[in-house]
Design a protein around this motif. Structure first.
Motif, mmCIF file in Angstrom:
data_model
loop_
_atom_site.group_PDB
_atom_site.id
_atom_site.type_symbol
_atom_site.label_atom_id
_atom_site.label_comp_id
_atom_site.label_asym_id
_atom_site.label_seq_id
_atom_site.Cartn_x
_atom_site.Cartn_y
_atom_site.Cartn_z
ATOM 1 N N LEU A 10 -46.451 95.320 -31.887
ATOM 2 C CA LEU A 10 -47.560 95.502 -31.106
ATOM 3 C C LEU A 10 -48.128 97.053 -31.175
ATOM 4 O O LEU A 10 -47.441 97.746 -30.900
ATOM 5 C CB LEU A 10 -47.359 95.509 -29.638
ATOM 6 N N GLU A 11 -49.071 96.993 -32.187
ATOM 7 C CA GLU A 11 -49.767 98.337 -32.521
ATOM 8 C C GLU A 11 -50.585 98.985 -31.589
ATOM 9 O O GLU A 11 -51.696 98.573 -30.950
ATOM 10 C CB GLU A 11 -50.525 98.011 -33.817
ATOM 11 N N CYS A 12 -49.910 99.798 -30.968
ATOM 12 C CA CYS A 12 -50.609 100.613 -29.681
ATOM 13 C C CYS A 12 -51.400 101.904 -30.159
ATOM 14 O O CYS A 12 -51.719 102.588 -29.101
ATOM 15 C CB CYS A 12 -49.236 101.149 -28.908
ATOM 16 N N ASP A 13 -51.640 101.769 -31.408
ATOM 17 C CA ASP A 13 -52.418 103.167 -31.961
ATOM 18 C C ASP A 13 -52.865 102.758 -33.474
ATOM 19 O O ASP A 13 -52.088 101.915 -33.942
ATOM 20 C CB ASP A 13 -51.844 104.563 -31.714
ATOM 21 N N THR A 14 -53.648 103.602 -34.001
ATOM 22 C CA THR A 14 -54.262 103.390 -35.323
ATOM 23 C C THR A 14 -53.838 104.878 -35.877
ATOM 24 O O THR A 14 -54.035 105.799 -35.195
ATOM 25 C CB THR A 14 -55.676 103.436 -35.418
ATOM 26 N N LEU A 66 -45.599 84.167 -26.314
ATOM 27 C CA LEU A 66 -44.004 84.694 -26.370
ATOM 28 C C LEU A 66 -43.154 83.530 -26.680
ATOM 29 O O LEU A 66 -41.592 83.512 -27.161
ATOM 30 C CB LEU A 66 -43.320 84.989 -24.836
ATOM 31 N N ASP A 67 -43.534 82.182 -26.734
ATOM 32 C CA ASP A 67 -42.681 81.065 -27.106
ATOM 33 C C ASP A 67 -42.574 80.997 -28.626
ATOM 34 O O ASP A 67 -42.039 79.856 -29.134
ATOM 35 C CB ASP A 67 -43.320 79.954 -26.159
ATOM 36 N N GLU A 68 -43.631 81.715 -29.409
ATOM 37 C CA GLU A 68 -43.643 81.637 -30.951
ATOM 38 C C GLU A 68 -42.954 82.813 -31.480
ATOM 39 O O GLU A 68 -43.148 82.782 -32.672
ATOM 40 C CB GLU A 68 -45.123 81.378 -31.021
ATOM 41 N N ILE A 69 -42.519 83.655 -30.866
ATOM 42 C CA ILE A 69 -41.703 84.627 -31.453
ATOM 43 C C ILE A 69 -40.353 85.042 -30.892
ATOM 44 O O ILE A 69 -39.988 84.451 -29.969
ATOM 45 C CB ILE A 69 -42.725 86.118 -31.086
ATOM 46 N N ASP A 70 -39.600 85.859 -31.627
ATOM 47 C CA ASP A 70 -38.124 86.141 -31.262
ATOM 48 C C ASP A 70 -38.068 87.524 -30.692
ATOM 49 O O ASP A 70 -37.293 87.708 -29.617
ATOM 50 C CB ASP A 70 -37.239 85.996 -32.342
ATOM 51 N N ALA A 71 -39.110 88.388 -30.788
ATOM 52 C CA ALA A 71 -39.129 89.892 -30.377
ATOM 53 C C ALA A 71 -40.446 90.546 -30.543
ATOM 54 O O ALA A 71 -41.328 89.891 -31.485
ATOM 55 C CB ALA A 71 -37.999 90.608 -31.296
ATOM 56 N N ILE A 72 -40.596 91.658 -29.775
ATOM 57 C CA ILE A 72 -41.801 92.328 -29.738
ATOM 58 C C ILE A 72 -41.281 93.820 -30.012
ATOM 59 O O ILE A 72 -40.140 94.189 -29.607
ATOM 60 C CB ILE A 72 -42.642 92.303 -28.391
ATOM 61 N N LEU A 73 -41.978 94.632 -30.923
ATOM 62 C CA LEU A 73 -41.881 95.947 -31.023
ATOM 63 C C LEU A 73 -42.961 96.600 -30.725
ATOM 64 O O LEU A 73 -44.165 96.589 -31.121
ATOM 65 C CB LEU A 73 -41.677 96.331 -32.825
ATOM 66 N N LEU A 74 -42.679 97.544 -29.727
ATOM 67 C CA LEU A 74 -43.772 98.396 -29.224
ATOM 68 C C LEU A 74 -43.953 99.891 -29.921
ATOM 69 O O LEU A 74 -42.793 100.638 -29.776
ATOM 70 C CB LEU A 74 -43.788 98.771 -27.960
ATOM 71 N N THR A 75 -44.955 100.047 -30.257
ATOM 72 C CA THR A 75 -44.972 101.312 -31.596
ATOM 73 C C THR A 75 -45.442 102.610 -30.590
ATOM 74 O O THR A 75 -45.595 102.493 -29.438
ATOM 75 C CB THR A 75 -46.103 101.263 -32.485
ATOM 76 N N GLY A 76 -45.524 103.642 -31.124
ATOM 77 C CA GLY A 76 -45.887 104.962 -30.773
ATOM 78 C C GLY A 76 -47.234 104.926 -30.497
ATOM 79 O O GLY A 76 -47.884 103.933 -31.024
#
Length: 249
Positions: A10-14, A66-76
């Protein structure tokens, strides 16, 4: 979990233009880290065992199912995790749903670490001690030493916001003189760090230079941070710990 692991970044910035031109989006930057970490781990093939997708959640409106992924990664992010604005509020609610999911796991980095803290009810806000910048030492708890395979971590930092208390659901992983909550863990649920394992010296030096020119950092603070930017750090080891977390049974 068993490979292939479906990880939604999950790209929380550019990234700033100079960084984006060389390294791509934050999704691209994390792909590079996880590729190196998979190689260091030795038990995962990056090409076949990791399925990594990037999601612009600031300017975009779509989140992965959420049913189609195993994990989320929240960025800076340059944004405040405690801000009361629509996209951040949506992210917090999505993170709560991911945490409540019986299978999805969560990785948080810097702003993402703070979003996790907020989603779990911990206080998040400005530090009274100011910015923590460039490669810094993190003192590890016994659990931190176990997970990262180190007695102490060196990790890039770029923050003055903090999670100021541990949520009751998590185990503490480490602390530094400027930030008591440097890492959080809950088995098969979440792992998070306040620092930036995905950064390198060039990325950090570029950001510090631009922010110094904008008056965010003093000349003295900028020079000190840039002098430490090329110190070897443990980003790949931290990435390997993220992958081991995803593989936990």
């Amino acid at each position: 979990m068993h490979p292939p692991l479906r990880i939604a970044v999950l790209e929380c910035d550019t990234p700033v233009d100079a960084v984006k031109a060389q390294y791509g989006t934050y999704g691209d930057i994390f792909k590079r880290l996880l590729k190196s970490s998979a190689a260091a781990l030795g038990s995962l093939n990056f090409e076949s065992d990791l399925m990594i997708t990037g999601w612009d959640i600031v300017d975009g409106t779509e989140y992965p199912s959420l049913d189609e992924i195993d994990a989320i990664l929240l960025t800076g992010s340059k944004h405040d995790a405690f801000a009361d604005i629509p996209w951040i509020n949506t992210l917090v609610e999505y993170t709560k749903k991911a945490y409540a999911h019986d299978r999805v796991r969560i990785i948080g980095v810097c702003f993402g670490h703070q979003i996790l803290g907020r989603a779990l009810g911990a206080p998040v806000g400005r530090s009274d001690l100011g910015w923590e910048l460039s490669v810094c030492d993190v003192d590890l708890t016994e659990k931190g030493k176990e997970l990262f395979g180190k007695d102490k971590l060196k990790i890039h930092q770029m923050h003055k916001d903090i999670v100021s208390a541990y949520p009751k659901e998590v185990v503490a992983l480490g602390s530094s003189p400027r930030c008591a909550v440097q890492g959080m863990y809950a088995a098969r649920k979440l792992i998070a760090v306040q620092g930036h394992p995905e950064f390198n010296g060039e990325i950090v030096s570029t950001i510090i230079t631009l922010r110094s020119e904008a008056g965010v950092f003093s000349k003295e603070a900028s020079e000190d941070a840039i002098a430490r930017a090329q110190i070897p750090h443990d980003g790949v080891s931290i990435g390997a710990a993220f992958l081991r977390f995803l593989l936990e049974e």
